[in-house]
Design a protein around this motif. Structure first.
Motif, short mmCIF file in Angstrom:
data_model
loop_
_atom_site.label_atom_id
_atom_site.label_comp_id
_atom_site.label_asym_id
_atom_site.label_seq_id
_atom_site.Cartn_x
_atom_site.Cartn_y
_atom_site.Cartn_z
N GLN A 1 0.84 -1.20 0.00
CA GLN A 1 0.00 0.00 0.00
C GLN A 1 0.88 1.25 0.00
OE1 GLN A 1 -2.64 0.39 3.33
NE2 GLN A 1 -3.81 2.02 2.37
N ALA A 2 1.92 1.26 0.81
CA ALA A 2 2.82 2.41 0.85
C ALA A 2 3.50 2.60 -0.50
CB ALA A 2 3.87 2.23 1.95
N GLU A 3 3.83 1.50 -1.17
CA GLU A 3 4.46 1.58 -2.49
C GLU A 3 3.54 2.26 -3.50
OE1 GLU A 3 7.26 1.33 -5.39
OE2 GLU A 3 7.60 0.60 -3.36
N ASP A 4 2.29 1.85 -3.53
CA ASP A 4 1.33 2.44 -4.48
C ASP A 4 1.11 3.92 -4.22
OD1 ASP A 4 1.05 -0.08 -5.60
OD2 ASP A 4 -0.82 -0.53 -4.55
N VAL A 5 0.89 4.27 -2.96
CA VAL A 5 0.65 5.66 -2.60
C VAL A 5 1.89 6.50 -2.88
CG1 VAL A 5 0.17 7.24 -0.69
CG2 VAL A 5 -1.15 5.13 -0.92
N SER A 6 3.03 5.99 -2.48
CA SER A 6 4.26 6.77 -2.66
C SER A 6 4.58 7.00 -4.13
CB SER A 6 5.44 6.09 -1.96
OG SER A 6 5.81 4.91 -2.64
N ASP A 7 4.32 6.02 -4.96
CA ASP A 7 4.57 6.19 -6.40
C ASP A 7 3.73 7.33 -6.96
OD1 ASP A 7 6.44 4.17 -6.44
OD2 ASP A 7 5.11 2.70 -7.38
N ARG A 8 2.47 7.37 -6.58
CA ARG A 8 1.59 8.44 -7.07
C ARG A 8 2.04 9.80 -6.54
NH1 ARG A 8 -3.17 4.73 -6.06
NH2 ARG A 8 -2.94 5.55 -3.98
N VAL A 9 2.34 9.86 -5.26
CA VAL A 9 2.76 11.14 -4.65
C VAL A 9 4.09 11.60 -5.24
CG1 VAL A 9 3.52 12.22 -2.50
CG2 VAL A 9 1.49 10.78 -2.51
N LEU A 10 5.05 10.70 -5.33
CA LEU A 10 6.36 11.08 -5.87
C LEU A 10 6.26 11.52 -7.32
CD1 LEU A 10 8.64 8.32 -4.32
CD2 LEU A 10 8.62 10.76 -3.76
N ASP A 11 5.45 10.84 -8.11
CA ASP A 11 5.27 11.25 -9.50
C ASP A 11 4.68 12.66 -9.57
OD1 ASP A 11 6.30 8.87 -10.47
OD2 ASP A 11 4.32 7.98 -10.88
N SER B 1 15.67 18.59 -13.96
CA SER B 1 15.01 17.30 -14.16
C SER B 1 15.84 16.13 -13.63
CB SER B 1 14.70 17.07 -15.63
OG SER B 1 13.75 18.00 -16.08
N GLU B 2 17.13 16.15 -13.92
CA GLU B 2 17.99 15.04 -13.49
C GLU B 2 18.07 14.97 -11.97
OE1 GLU B 2 22.59 13.66 -14.02
OE2 GLU B 2 21.61 14.65 -15.72
N GLN B 3 18.24 16.12 -11.31
CA GLN B 3 18.32 16.14 -9.85
C GLN B 3 16.99 15.72 -9.23
OE1 GLN B 3 19.38 18.54 -11.88
NE2 GLN B 3 21.30 19.44 -11.18
N ILE B 4 15.90 16.17 -9.81
CA ILE B 4 14.58 15.80 -9.31
C ILE B 4 14.38 14.30 -9.42
CG2 ILE B 4 12.09 16.01 -9.77
CD1 ILE B 4 12.73 18.99 -10.55
N ASP B 5 14.77 13.72 -10.55
CA ASP B 5 14.66 12.27 -10.73
C ASP B 5 15.53 11.52 -9.73
OD1 ASP B 5 12.80 12.50 -12.76
OD2 ASP B 5 14.27 12.27 -14.38
N ASP B 6 16.72 12.06 -9.45
CA ASP B 6 17.61 11.42 -8.47
C ASP B 6 16.98 11.41 -7.08
OD1 ASP B 6 19.50 10.97 -10.44
OD2 ASP B 6 20.80 12.65 -9.82
N VAL B 7 16.42 12.54 -6.67
CA VAL B 7 15.77 12.63 -5.35
C VAL B 7 14.58 11.69 -5.31
CG1 VAL B 7 14.47 14.13 -3.79
CG2 VAL B 7 16.55 14.98 -4.88
N LYS B 8 13.79 11.70 -6.36
CA LYS B 8 12.62 10.81 -6.44
C LYS B 8 13.06 9.35 -6.32
CE LYS B 8 9.12 9.22 -9.64
NZ LYS B 8 8.73 9.22 -11.03
N GLY B 9 14.11 8.97 -7.03
CA GLY B 9 14.62 7.61 -6.97
C GLY B 9 15.10 7.22 -5.58
N THR B 10 15.80 8.13 -4.94
CA THR B 10 16.30 7.88 -3.58
C THR B 10 15.15 7.64 -2.62
OG1 THR B 10 18.28 9.22 -3.96
CG2 THR B 10 17.62 8.87 -1.67
N ILE B 11 14.15 8.46 -2.70
CA ILE B 11 12.99 8.31 -1.81
C ILE B 11 12.23 7.04 -2.16
CG2 ILE B 11 10.78 9.31 -1.12
CD1 ILE B 11 12.10 12.08 -1.58
N VAL C 1 10.71 3.57 0.20
CA VAL C 1 9.28 3.49 0.50
C VAL C 1 8.67 2.27 -0.19
CG1 VAL C 1 7.05 4.65 0.34
CG2 VAL C 1 9.12 5.99 0.73
N GLY C 2 7.87 1.53 0.53
CA GLY C 2 7.18 0.39 -0.04
C GLY C 2 8.05 -0.84 -0.12
N ASN C 3 7.66 -1.74 -1.00
CA ASN C 3 8.35 -3.02 -1.06
C ASN C 3 8.98 -3.28 -2.43
OD1 ASN C 3 6.03 -3.37 -2.48
ND2 ASN C 3 5.24 -5.05 -1.26
#
Length: 69
Positions: free
Chosen positions: A27-37, A52-62, A66-68
């Motif tokens: 559940q955390a994976e699904d929610v986090s993917d939507r929020v992060l996107d 864009s590249e830095q934003i993608d890096d931060v998104k990837g790190t987070i 989160v989730g499984n």
């Protein structure tokens, strides 16, 4: 606040043991993917795509924390 500061604070938050337990679920994976996107899209839009590249890096790190997946 700089992108590096945001990344550092996010990493500190996500390394907390209680937070880790709550975040390791499907559940955390699904929610986090939507929020992060959404957040990444907004940040990219607000910066005109200049970070864009830095934003993608931060998104990837987070997303890794989160989730499984």
């Amino acid at each position: 606040m700089a992108i590096d500061d945001i990344t550092k604070k996010a990493q500190e938050f996500l390394n907390d043991e209680k937070v880790k337990g709550m975040l390791e679920s499907e559940q955390a994976e699904d929610v986090s993917d939507r929020v992060l996107d959404g957040v990444a899209g907004l940040a990219d839009s607000l910066t005109g795509g200049r970070f864009s590249e830095q934003i993608d890096d931060v998104k990837g790190t987070i997303d890794e924390k989160v989730g499984n997946e």
